[in-house]
Write a protein that holds these residues in place. Structure first.
Motif, mmCIF file in Angstrom:
data_model
loop_
_atom_site.group_PDB
_atom_site.id
_atom_site.type_symbol
_atom_site.label_atom_id
_atom_site.label_comp_id
_atom_site.label_asym_id
_atom_site.label_seq_id
_atom_site.Cartn_x
_atom_site.Cartn_y
_atom_site.Cartn_z
ATOM 1 N N HIS A 85 49.304 -36.679 -8.280
ATOM 2 C CA HIS A 85 48.330 -35.983 -9.119
ATOM 3 C C HIS A 85 48.997 -35.026 -10.101
ATOM 4 O O HIS A 85 48.364 -34.591 -11.070
ATOM 5 N N GLU A 86 50.262 -34.657 -9.840
ATOM 6 C CA GLU A 86 50.924 -33.664 -10.679
ATOM 7 C C GLU A 86 51.757 -34.268 -11.804
ATOM 8 O O GLU A 86 52.379 -33.524 -12.572
ATOM 9 N N PHE A 87 51.777 -35.584 -11.939
ATOM 10 C CA PHE A 87 52.561 -36.171 -13.033
ATOM 11 C C PHE A 87 51.982 -35.757 -14.389
ATOM 12 O O PHE A 87 52.728 -35.480 -15.330
ATOM 13 N N THR A 88 50.664 -35.692 -14.473
ATOM 14 C CA THR A 88 50.045 -35.218 -15.708
ATOM 15 C C THR A 88 50.460 -33.786 -16.008
ATOM 16 O O THR A 88 50.696 -33.420 -17.169
ATOM 17 N N SER A 89 50.573 -32.952 -14.961
ATOM 18 C CA SER A 89 51.016 -31.570 -15.155
ATOM 19 C C SER A 89 52.422 -31.530 -15.736
ATOM 20 O O SER A 89 52.724 -30.700 -16.614
ATOM 21 N N LEU A 90 53.291 -32.424 -15.269
ATOM 22 C CA LEU A 90 54.653 -32.491 -15.802
ATOM 23 C C LEU A 90 54.641 -32.890 -17.272
ATOM 24 O O LEU A 90 55.328 -32.267 -18.102
ATOM 25 N N VAL A 91 53.864 -33.910 -17.606
ATOM 26 C CA VAL A 91 53.810 -34.379 -18.999
ATOM 27 C C VAL A 91 53.320 -33.261 -19.913
ATOM 28 O O VAL A 91 53.895 -33.017 -20.986
ATOM 29 N N LEU A 92 52.281 -32.551 -19.502
ATOM 30 C CA LEU A 92 51.762 -31.457 -20.318
ATOM 31 C C LEU A 92 52.790 -30.344 -20.458
ATOM 32 O O LEU A 92 52.948 -29.758 -21.542
ATOM 33 N N CYS A 132 44.726 -29.096 -7.265
ATOM 34 C CA CYS A 132 45.958 -28.402 -7.638
ATOM 35 C C CYS A 132 46.313 -28.494 -9.119
ATOM 36 O O CYS A 132 46.790 -27.505 -9.696
ATOM 37 N N PRO A 133 46.139 -29.647 -9.788
ATOM 38 C CA PRO A 133 46.590 -29.736 -11.184
ATOM 39 C C PRO A 133 46.021 -28.667 -12.101
ATOM 40 O O PRO A 133 46.733 -28.165 -12.983
ATOM 41 N N ASP A 134 44.760 -28.284 -11.940
ATOM 42 C CA ASP A 134 44.187 -27.254 -12.804
ATOM 43 C C ASP A 134 44.970 -25.949 -12.698
ATOM 44 O O ASP A 134 45.255 -25.288 -13.696
ATOM 45 N N VAL A 135 45.315 -25.567 -11.471
ATOM 46 C CA VAL A 135 46.043 -24.319 -11.243
ATOM 47 C C VAL A 135 47.472 -24.443 -11.759
ATOM 48 O O VAL A 135 47.989 -23.552 -12.437
ATOM 49 N N VAL A 136 48.113 -25.564 -11.436
ATOM 50 C CA VAL A 136 49.490 -25.794 -11.884
ATOM 51 C C VAL A 136 49.573 -25.775 -13.404
ATOM 52 O O VAL A 136 50.456 -25.132 -13.997
ATOM 53 N N GLN A 137 48.648 -26.456 -14.054
ATOM 54 C CA GLN A 137 48.688 -26.518 -15.518
ATOM 55 C C GLN A 137 48.397 -25.169 -16.150
ATOM 56 O O GLN A 137 49.007 -24.802 -17.160
ATOM 57 N N ALA A 138 47.468 -24.407 -15.566
ATOM 58 C CA ALA A 138 47.148 -23.086 -16.107
ATOM 59 C C ALA A 138 48.364 -22.163 -16.031
ATOM 60 O O ALA A 138 48.727 -21.501 -17.014
#
Length: 522
Positions: A85-92, A132-138
């Motif tokens: 689920h966190e791959f998008t967070s990495l790309v961003l 988790c991604p929302d928090v990680v990305q923020a």
């Protein structure tokens, strides 16, 4: 590690990188470090003119890597592999570090940039957590925008010792300067508001100054989103005040029963709801919790909704679509050990209980589905059902019965959550058939016993059922003229997404009908 299709997609995204930056990896001889080296080498090769790679990092957490913009003091680190689920967070994070602008309101960006102080964030996540991604990305974006913010994203599975030492039993878990800052899903605006103490006051004044709406929708789940679309299409002034756009859909993993969409995930569905609403002229006010409703008869002609931050919104009609929340067991120890062994999301927190013994409270579809998912991760699952038989669908019960590490206890009334002061170590229950008090040693308890309507703030204003649901008629009208309701917070039977969406449309059409009829001079 990345297949050819994913590499091609990633290469297209990385074309948006305009500013050079470097990735600095701290590695050891382990398998995860080898995978990280392969991942970073692939990323660097796809945009070698802007992205450089070093593997001589000396961070104590290994494997990990930082993203550092050349000439800037940004500090963003990923400890463990940000995949799943966190791959998008990495790309961003790659795009933002490389100068690509985020899709965030400019006012919020400036608010992040103006934060003053030393903010050292650590966020623990799991690769299967959809919250988790929302928090990680923020937190990642905050580190990119403001050099005074340092963020480390830690994959709990790769750093089990840290997770154990800090007794982390729920994700996302956020620490600020070594102290617990928050747990669970949080959006960027919510995090910034906790740091910027004047934000709530400024936001309240901004909301109170808004012109009165024709229809104000309180709640942004499927019912609220549908109501917003239907109201906006009538050309009337429409507003949505939502505590969390998407509502409880955000906490749902698989959605396979929304007609025309064979399968999707909750966060994706919630994002699609907001995208659809944003296509119309709708004033969306997110992160707003309603506090009180004042009928037109009390407020001088317009209905008023007071928010927690003190703001007062005015409207000719109101649609209540505040949804529902997880039902608690309401037994001693539950609140004390929340996030310390008592959990409500098996998809998010299940990986933290790998190899441990857990209980699932509830034998309906949600409970049995949770038990099936957890059985593939934990050592043993015990399902506790209050009634003499499980209530889940037959196909789910059959699957549950086939699992060797699952037990089912029927006629079980949970009486207490037990622990050592810092984490759960047992569950006490009573056998309803014999009255015998029993105890089961375990490390985690997942509560799956249904929902409670979010209507506490409406008591004494609109008619509620004995279960706290808003009483409505076939058109969604409540006991208060001009106030309508839709979705899981109402007496409508069968709490399903498709039913909530239909009820939202009904409420919007009824509100419009009310407007045109009451606006005609007598």
């Amino acid at each position: 590690m990345l297949d050819d299709q994913l590499k091609s997609q990633l290469a297209a995204y990385l074309e948006r990188v305009t500013q050079p930056f470097e990735m600095v990896a701290s590695l050891d001889d382990g398998e995860t470090s080898a995978q990280m080296r392969e991942l970073l080498t692939t990323i660097q090769s796809l945009r070698s003119d802007k992205i450089s790679l070093r593997t001589d990092g000396q961070d104590a957490r290994k494997p990990s890597f930082t993203l550092q913009r050349v000439g800037a003091g940004t500090s963003l680190r990923f400890a463990g592999l940000p995949l799943g689920h966190e791959f998008t967070s990495l790309v961003l994070a790659l795009l933002w570090t490389g100068g690509h602008p985020p899709k965030v309101e400019q006012d919020l960006i400036e608010q992040v940039r103006s934060l003053d102080g030393d903010f050292n964030f650590e966020v623990y996540m799991s690769l299967t957590c959809h919250n988790c991604p929302d928090v990680v990305q923020a937190l990642s974006l905050m580190a990119v925008l403001n050099p005074k913010v340092k963020t480390t994203v830690i994959e709990g599975g790769a750093f089990q010792q840290e997770v154990t030492e800090r007794e982390i039993m729920a994700v996302p878990m956020v620490y600020l300067n070594g102290q617990v800052f928050g747990a669970g899903r949080m959006e960027l605006a919510e995090i910034v508001a906790k740091l910027d103490t004047g934000a709530a006051r400024r936001e309240a004044a901004k909301l109170s100054a808004k012109e009165a709406f024709d229809v104000l929708i309180v709640g942004g789940g499927p019912a609220g989103a549908a109501a917003a679309v239907y109201a906006a299409r009538k050309g009337i002034r429409t507003g949505v005040a939502a505590e969390r756009f998407g509502g409880q859909v955000n906490d749902t993993l698989d959605i396979e029963n929304y007609i025309s969409i064979p399968r999707t995930e909750g966060p994706q569905f919630a994002a699609a709801l907001q995208q659809h609403v944003n296509a119309y002229d709708v004033d969306v006010m997110n992160l707003q919790r309603a506090k009180a409703l004042r009928p037109a008869s009390q407020s001088g002609g317009l209905i008023e909704v007071e928010m927690d931050n003190g703001a007062v919104l005015k409207s000719k009609t109101v649609i209540l679509s505040t949804g529902a929340r997880w039902r608690n067991m309401n037994v001693p120890g539950e609140e004390q050990y929340r996030t310390k062994g008592v959990a409500y999301c098996p998809h998010c927190d299940g990986p933290l209980y790998k190899g441990k013994r857990v209980a699932v409270i509830g034998g309906g579809n949600s409970g049995v589905e949770a038990a099936i998912d957890l059985a593939g991760v934990v050592a043993h699952v015990t399902v506790f059902e209050f009634m003499p038989q499980l209530k889940a669908d037959a196909v789910l019960q059959k699957k549950l019965a086939s699992l060797p590490n699952v037990d089912v206890v029927l006629n079980a009334q949970t009486t207490e959550v037990l622990g050592d002061g810092s984490k759960v170590n047992a569950l006490a229950y009573k056998d309803r058939a014999t009255g015998e008090e029993k105890r089961v040693e375990l490390e985690g308890i997942f509560v799956q016993i249904g929902l409670l309507p979010n209507t506490d703030w409406l008591m004494g204003t609109v008619e509620l059922s004995k279960f706290g649901e808003i009483v409505i008629d076939a058109k969604g009208q409540t006991s208060v003229p001009g106030v309508f309701a839709a979705g899981d917070c109402t007496t409508v039977p069968y709490k399903q997404i498709v039913i909530a969406a239909g009820a939202g449309a009904t409420a919007a059409l009824s509100a419009f009908d009310h407007l045109i009829r009451t606006s005609v001079p007598q």
